[in-house]
Design a protein around this motif. Structure first.
Motif: not given
Length: 269
Positions: A34-40, A202-209, A211-221
């Protein structure tokens, strides 16, 4: 499904490598129902790979991959396709297929390849998916003639016809103009409010900010941070992960962040 929220996705210690390179190194990803999670994350951080691993179109390793408490890896392929839909950035269609034909493919996990039962119900489901995705005007067009943005909307309609519990979107605003981008993001939020678990790379951080309920930021595995946009999208994290300087303001009329990038200088690599 309206108003019914499952527990969502719980993916623990996902691993995937290509050759000698470990692309995803023990990631743990949760996405509530029931939520949008943005993968950044930056290019090459493994966002697309992670979505394909969850969808089962790419094979990797995981200690657990559960949706609403049930194991996705234990499901048969057809059952998994009934639960999980993946909207990829690029796709190809067989010659002569129309937009309606593409959307009809989303019904196959429920109907099978050779089923002619329920044709009227299938037509209604296809019409509804095309309409909700804003793609009805492309229904009778040859898919090969569609622009990138038009193909994106048809592909989203195909995923909606699949009636998934979990919707995975890889850059769903890719190729879309500003109005269509906002329409797509509003649709994802609406689907989540109806009870779907939605994960969008998503690439656009402002879109994630916005519209998303939760964000997950990944880098370097690895997962670098996870939580609400307000708590995760800080100036320090943006500088560390994306190597750019930004000022994080508050969006007018809400408590959500608004990110303004320094267009003159980047953080030294």
């Amino acid at each position: 499904m309206t108003g019914v929220h499952g527990s969502g996705l719980d993916a623990r210690r996902i691993r995937f490598g290509h050759g000698d390179r470990l692309i995803i190194d023990g990631m743990h990803l949760t996405a509530p129902g029931g939520a949008v999670t943005a993968l950044l994350g930056p290019n090459g951080s493994g966002k697309s790979t992670l979505l394909r691993l969850i969808a089962g179109t790419l094979r990797g390793e995981a200690d657990a991959l559960e949706l609403d408490g049930g194991s996705l890896t234990a499901m048969r392929r057809r059952e998994r396709a009934q639960r999980v839909a993946l909207v990829e950035q690029e796709w190809s269609a067989a010659e002569g297929m129309t937009g309606r034909d593409i959307v009809g493919l989303g019904l196959l996990p429920h109907r099978g390849w050779l089923s002619f039962e329920g044709e009227e119900a299938d037509a209604v489901a296809t019409h509804a998916a095309l309409t909700r995705a804003g793609a009805f005007e492309f229904a009778e067009r040859d898919a090969a003639t569609l622009s990138g943005g038009e193909r994106q909307r048809v592909n989203l309609a195909r995923a909606l016809a699949q009636r998934p519990t979990l919707l995975l979107c890889d850059e769903p605003t890719n190729h879309l103009d500003i109005r269509a981008q906002l329409d797509a993001l509003v649709l994802l939020r609406s689907l989540a409010r109806d009870g779907m678990t939605v994960i969008a790379a998503l690439h656009d951080l402002n879109h994630a900010a916005a519209f998303a309920d939760r964000v997950v930021v990944v880098a370097d595995g690895h997962v670098q941070a996870a939580g609400s946009p307000q708590n995760v999208l800080t100036r320090e994290l943006i500088a560390r992960v994306w190597r750019v300087d930004a000022e994080v303001l508050t969006r007018p009329g809400s408590d959500r962040p608004l990110i303004v990038f320094d267009t003159e200088h980047a953080v030294a690599r």
